[in-house]
Design a protein around this motif. Sequence first.
Motif, PDB file in Angstrom:
ATOM      1  N   LEU A 193      12.447   4.196  -7.279  1.00 52.92           N
ATOM      2  CA  LEU A 193      12.941   2.887  -6.872  1.00 52.92           C
ATOM      3  C   LEU A 193      11.822   1.978  -6.378  1.00 52.92           C
ATOM      4  O   LEU A 193      11.888   0.751  -6.549  1.00 52.92           O
ATOM      5  CB  LEU A 193      14.006   3.048  -5.782  1.00 52.92           C
ATOM      6  CG  LEU A 193      15.238   3.875  -6.182  1.00 52.92           C
ATOM      7  CD1 LEU A 193      16.164   4.057  -4.984  1.00 52.92           C
ATOM      8  CD2 LEU A 193      15.975   3.195  -7.326  1.00 52.92           C
ATOM      9  N   VAL A 194      10.794   2.556  -5.760  1.00 46.53           N
ATOM     10  CA  VAL A 194       9.675   1.746  -5.284  1.00 46.53           C
ATOM     11  C   VAL A 194       9.016   1.015  -6.444  1.00 46.53           C
ATOM     12  O   VAL A 194       8.646  -0.166  -6.335  1.00 46.53           O
ATOM     13  CB  VAL A 194       8.658   2.631  -4.547  1.00 46.53           C
ATOM     14  CG1 VAL A 194       7.346   1.899  -4.324  1.00 46.53           C
ATOM     15  CG2 VAL A 194       9.228   3.087  -3.199  1.00 46.53           C
ATOM     16  N   CYS A 195       8.884   1.683  -7.573  1.00 50.52           N
ATOM     17  CA  CYS A 195       8.246   1.076  -8.732  1.00 50.52           C
ATOM     18  C   CYS A 195       9.003  -0.153  -9.210  1.00 50.52           C
ATOM     19  O   CYS A 195       8.396  -1.128  -9.679  1.00 50.52           O
ATOM     20  CB  CYS A 195       8.140   2.100  -9.873  1.00 50.52           C
ATOM     21  SG  CYS A 195       7.107   3.534  -9.476  1.00 50.52           S
ATOM     22  N   GLY A 196      10.312  -0.116  -9.069  1.00 53.31           N
ATOM     23  CA  GLY A 196      11.127  -1.236  -9.522  1.00 53.31           C
ATOM     24  C   GLY A 196      11.036  -2.461  -8.635  1.00 53.31           C
ATOM     25  O   GLY A 196      11.474  -3.545  -9.025  1.00 53.31           O
ATOM     26  N   GLU A 197      10.461  -2.314  -7.439  1.00 55.51           N
ATOM     27  CA  GLU A 197      10.376  -3.421  -6.491  1.00 55.51           C
ATOM     28  C   GLU A 197       9.014  -4.102  -6.475  1.00 55.51           C
ATOM     29  O   GLU A 197       8.806  -5.055  -5.728  1.00 55.51           O
ATOM     30  CB  GLU A 197      10.702  -2.916  -5.080  1.00 55.51           C
ATOM     31  CG  GLU A 197      12.155  -2.555  -4.870  1.00 55.51           C
ATOM     32  CD  GLU A 197      13.053  -3.784  -4.954  1.00 55.51           C
ATOM     33  OE1 GLU A 197      12.710  -4.818  -4.352  1.00 55.51           O
ATOM     34  OE2 GLU A 197      14.091  -3.699  -5.632  1.00 55.51           O
ATOM     35  N   LEU A 247       0.819  -1.207   0.000  1.00 61.81           N
ATOM     36  CA  LEU A 247       0.000   0.000   0.000  1.00 61.81           C
ATOM     37  C   LEU A 247       0.860   1.268   0.000  1.00 61.81           C
ATOM     38  O   LEU A 247       0.473   2.298  -0.562  1.00 61.81           O
ATOM     39  CB  LEU A 247      -0.938   0.002   1.208  1.00 61.81           C
ATOM     40  CG  LEU A 247      -2.047  -1.064   1.179  1.00 61.81           C
ATOM     41  CD1 LEU A 247      -2.817  -1.068   2.490  1.00 61.81           C
ATOM     42  CD2 LEU A 247      -2.989  -0.836   0.002  1.00 61.81           C
ATOM     43  N   LEU A 248       2.033   1.196   0.611  1.00 61.34           N
ATOM     44  CA  LEU A 248       2.960   2.326   0.557  1.00 61.34           C
ATOM     45  C   LEU A 248       3.361   2.618  -0.884  1.00 61.34           C
ATOM     46  O   LEU A 248       3.521   3.786  -1.267  1.00 61.34           O
ATOM     47  CB  LEU A 248       4.203   2.034   1.396  1.00 61.34           C
ATOM     48  CG  LEU A 248       5.271   3.128   1.367  1.00 61.34           C
ATOM     49  CD1 LEU A 248       4.815   4.338   2.170  1.00 61.34           C
ATOM     50  CD2 LEU A 248       6.601   2.602   1.904  1.00 61.34           C
ATOM     51  N   SER A 249       3.516   1.564  -1.683  1.00 61.81           N
ATOM     52  CA  SER A 249       3.886   1.789  -3.092  1.00 61.81           C
ATOM     53  C   SER A 249       2.787   2.552  -3.828  1.00 61.81           C
ATOM     54  O   SER A 249       3.061   3.339  -4.734  1.00 61.81           O
ATOM     55  CB  SER A 249       4.159   0.450  -3.788  1.00 61.81           C
ATOM     56  OG  SER A 249       2.955  -0.281  -4.023  1.00 61.81           O
ATOM     57  N   VAL A 250       1.526   2.321  -3.427  1.00 59.82           N
ATOM     58  CA  VAL A 250       0.419   3.077  -4.021  1.00 59.82           C
ATOM     59  C   VAL A 250       0.497   4.535  -3.582  1.00 59.82           C
ATOM     60  O   VAL A 250       0.317   5.458  -4.390  1.00 59.82           O
ATOM     61  CB  VAL A 250      -0.927   2.466  -3.624  1.00 59.82           C
ATOM     62  CG1 VAL A 250      -2.081   3.317  -4.171  1.00 59.82           C
ATOM     63  CG2 VAL A 250      -1.039   1.033  -4.110  1.00 59.82           C
ATOM     64  N   GLN A 251       0.795   4.769  -2.300  1.00 56.67           N
ATOM     65  CA  GLN A 251       0.885   6.144  -1.812  1.00 56.67           C
ATOM     66  C   GLN A 251       2.056   6.876  -2.466  1.00 56.67           C
ATOM     67  O   GLN A 251       1.996   8.104  -2.655  1.00 56.67           O
ATOM     68  CB  GLN A 251       1.027   6.154  -0.292  1.00 56.67           C
ATOM     69  CG  GLN A 251       0.954   7.537   0.345  1.00 56.67           C
ATOM     70  CD  GLN A 251      -0.394   8.208   0.139  1.00 56.67           C
ATOM     71  OE1 GLN A 251      -1.345   7.591  -0.329  1.00 56.67           O
ATOM     72  NE2 GLN A 251      -0.482   9.482   0.485  1.00 56.67           N
ATOM     73  N   GLU A 252       3.085   6.158  -2.814  1.00 50.79           N
ATOM     74  CA  GLU A 252       4.209   6.784  -3.532  1.00 50.79           C
ATOM     75  C   GLU A 252       3.729   7.383  -4.840  1.00 50.79           C
ATOM     76  O   GLU A 252       4.147   8.489  -5.230  1.00 50.79           O
ATOM     77  CB  GLU A 252       5.307   5.736  -3.774  1.00 50.79           C
ATOM     78  CG  GLU A 252       6.651   6.315  -4.208  1.00 50.79           C
ATOM     79  CD  GLU A 252       6.855   6.284  -5.716  1.00 50.79           C
ATOM     80  OE1 GLU A 252       7.961   6.631  -6.172  1.00 50.79           O
ATOM     81  OE2 GLU A 252       5.906   5.933  -6.452  1.00 50.79           O
ATOM     82  N   THR A 253       2.803   6.712  -5.529  1.00 48.71           N
ATOM     83  CA  THR A 253       2.272   7.263  -6.786  1.00 48.71           C
ATOM     84  C   THR A 253       1.375   8.458  -6.515  1.00 48.71           C
ATOM     85  O   THR A 253       1.248   9.342  -7.374  1.00 48.71           O
ATOM     86  CB  THR A 253       1.500   6.200  -7.584  1.00 48.71           C
ATOM     87  OG1 THR A 253       0.300   5.831  -6.880  1.00 48.71           O
ATOM     88  CG2 THR A 253       2.358   4.972  -7.825  1.00 48.71           C
ATOM     89  N   HIS A 254       0.745   8.511  -5.349  1.00 49.31           N
ATOM     90  CA  HIS A 254      -0.060   9.687  -5.004  1.00 49.31           C
ATOM     91  C   HIS A 254       0.829  10.900  -4.748  1.00 49.31           C
ATOM     92  O   HIS A 254       0.360  12.034  -4.818  1.00 49.31           O
ATOM     93  CB  HIS A 254      -0.911   9.402  -3.765  1.00 49.31           C
ATOM     94  CG  HIS A 254      -1.960   8.360  -3.993  1.00 49.31           C
ATOM     95  ND1 HIS A 254      -2.508   7.615  -2.965  1.00 49.31           N
ATOM     96  CD2 HIS A 254      -2.564   7.916  -5.126  1.00 49.31           C
ATOM     97  CE1 HIS A 254      -3.397   6.768  -3.459  1.00 49.31           C
ATOM     98  NE2 HIS A 254      -3.453   6.937  -4.768  1.00 49.31           N
ATOM     99  N   ASN A 255       2.086  10.655  -4.438  1.00 53.54           N
ATOM    100  CA  ASN A 255       3.040  11.743  -4.232  1.00 53.54           C
ATOM    101  C   ASN A 255       3.729  12.175  -5.520  1.00 53.54           C
ATOM    102  O   ASN A 255       3.994  13.369  -5.708  1.00 53.54           O
ATOM    103  CB  ASN A 255       4.121  11.327  -3.222  1.00 53.54           C
ATOM    104  CG  ASN A 255       3.694  11.502  -1.781  1.00 53.54           C
ATOM    105  OD1 ASN A 255       4.127  12.408  -1.090  1.00 53.54           O
ATOM    106  ND2 ASN A 255       2.832  10.616  -1.306  1.00 53.54           N
ATOM    107  N   PHE A 256       4.018  11.214  -6.402  1.00 50.99           N
ATOM    108  CA  PHE A 256       4.867  11.519  -7.556  1.00 50.99           C
ATOM    109  C   PHE A 256       4.264  11.151  -8.904  1.00 50.99           C
ATOM    110  O   PHE A 256       4.897  11.342  -9.940  1.00 50.99           O
ATOM    111  CB  PHE A 256       6.223  10.811  -7.407  1.00 50.99           C
ATOM    112  CG  PHE A 256       6.919  11.115  -6.106  1.00 50.99           C
ATOM    113  CD1 PHE A 256       7.443  12.378  -5.855  1.00 50.99           C
ATOM    114  CD2 PHE A 256       7.007  10.159  -5.107  1.00 50.99           C
ATOM    115  CE1 PHE A 256       8.065  12.664  -4.653  1.00 50.99           C
ATOM    116  CE2 PHE A 256       7.631  10.430  -3.904  1.00 50.99           C
ATOM    117  CZ  PHE A 256       8.164  11.685  -3.678  1.00 50.99           C
ATOM    118  N   GLY A 257       3.060  10.635  -8.925  1.00 44.25           N
ATOM    119  CA  GLY A 257       2.422  10.269 -10.176  1.00 44.25           C
ATOM    120  C   GLY A 257       2.644   8.808 -10.513  1.00 44.25           C
ATOM    121  O   GLY A 257       3.363   8.076  -9.810  1.00 44.25           O
ATOM    122  N   PRO A 258       2.027   8.335 -11.595  1.00 44.54           N
ATOM    123  CA  PRO A 258       2.153   6.918 -11.978  1.00 44.54           C
ATOM    124  C   PRO A 258       3.601   6.509 -12.198  1.00 44.54           C
ATOM    125  O   PRO A 258       4.454   7.330 -12.538  1.00 44.54           O
ATOM    126  CB  PRO A 258       1.354   6.837 -13.282  1.00 44.54           C
ATOM    127  CG  PRO A 258       0.441   8.005 -13.256  1.00 44.54           C
ATOM    128  CD  PRO A 258       1.174   9.087 -12.524  1.00 44.54           C
TER     129      PRO A 258
END
Length: 494
Positions: free
Chosen positions: A333-337, A311-322
């Motif tokens: 880096l989160v996207c790569g994991e 769920l943190l990876s989803v919130q990362e996109t809310h901060n920086f976009g898709p």
Amino acid sequence: MRLALLASALLSAPAAAQSPATAPDAYETARGAPFGDASAHVWEIGVAGPDGAPGEKTRLAVSLGEDWARWDDPDGEGALIDLRAARFVTIEPGEDGAPARVTNSSLYAEARRRLDIYAGLSQGGSREQISFGPAGTFHRIWLEAAMGVAAQSGALEIGQAPGVLTASHDGEVIAQAWFAPGEDSPCQSDPAAELEPMLALLRHSAPLHPDLISAFRQLGVAPCAITFTVFSPDSPQGRTETWVLQTAEDGPPALPSDAVAVLPRASLAGEVAVAAVEAAQADGAGALDPAAFYELMLTLRSDNDLTGAFLLSVQETHNFGPCPEQVIGSARLVCGELNALTQAGLGDADFERALEGVTAVRETQHAVAVNQLSRFLGRDDRAGAAARIMVANELVAWGQEGLESRPDLDPAALLSEALMIDPYAPDTYWHLGRRYLEAGAPHAAWLFFDLGRAIPGRAPTPLLEQSGLLEQRISALAPDLAPAPRVESGEDQR
């Protein structure tokens, strides 16, 4: 006290995304240019009833700059139209020695408010006669004059003679304007040289039909006297207003430097906006860059909180976009994991619920998304913020059925909680602003759009950038009420 803290925290808001709580003494910096010199004028306003009997005259004290207009009524209530920054600022005098209160809102919010009223009452400009209940039924042109919006031009017949313009409707003269002193002119002085600021003042302070404003612009000069008819629920029998421009030695300052800033429609935004922005502006405390999100994800994984990491990876996109299509070599880096995280989480019941819920969001299976992701609303971390945002949006997308099936869940409250957990996520400001916009509260909506675009160190996400598209559409529909958004050149102003 909390509003004062908010205003103080936003003194350094950039001109490219001015905060609605920019303090008066920092406003020139926020708008990106000084107000500069101003000319002083007074509009003397006379009102006559349907029997022609004149009433008491009032006066508007006016200051006009190159790209702004300020006026005050006799009670000291003031307004500033800032064409450069597209801001609508109201000034309320303090009582018993207290400083004035300045409310700095968006011109687009005010324009959207008027557009909504016009569209709702006139069915998008298609209804010719509009009923106002006990006040009676009026032709659409009077609503267009009051709101400054018309579905199409040409409702009035405009006639011109030397120094005078006449506007008629259905064969009846409803307005006359003069452009120079003369034997047959009520003008006492020449027109003001600042055309666009004066037209902005007239558009926002007088019920003049958009066709009249367009005619003045085509002439390239604002009137120095104008008389016009008004029909409205307040004047069902009609009234006649006469405005005569006079010269003045001094006009009101653009903004009083000793005033205090208050939030637009603060009662709607309340503690949510205050707490969120206070946190966001507090020396950057709590903000995470992409690398910090990655480190937090690794920490959650090492703690065997795979659901939280996901769920943190989803919130990362809310901060920086898709996530970008090419993750390798990017800062995300989160996207790569995500693939490795998914493989590690299979077999974990909570993880699989979260995965099913996020997948349902992407596949527009609203009921499944709400039922699965609502299990994680008890989390008070960024993973919980992500769950709140998705559940809120899925409830709204599900419609009335969804809201009735989960009366325990309030989309606006969930988004507010998400904003307080992570006030650096631009997507949340967009979603919350949209909820207020759909509820018919555009000033509250733009409060969040503007706050989101003024987050220090954050560029707007693609979602929040849609607020700029809204502003472009509003400007196209009502150019006299809101200017086209300025496009900053060069480096990002943030």
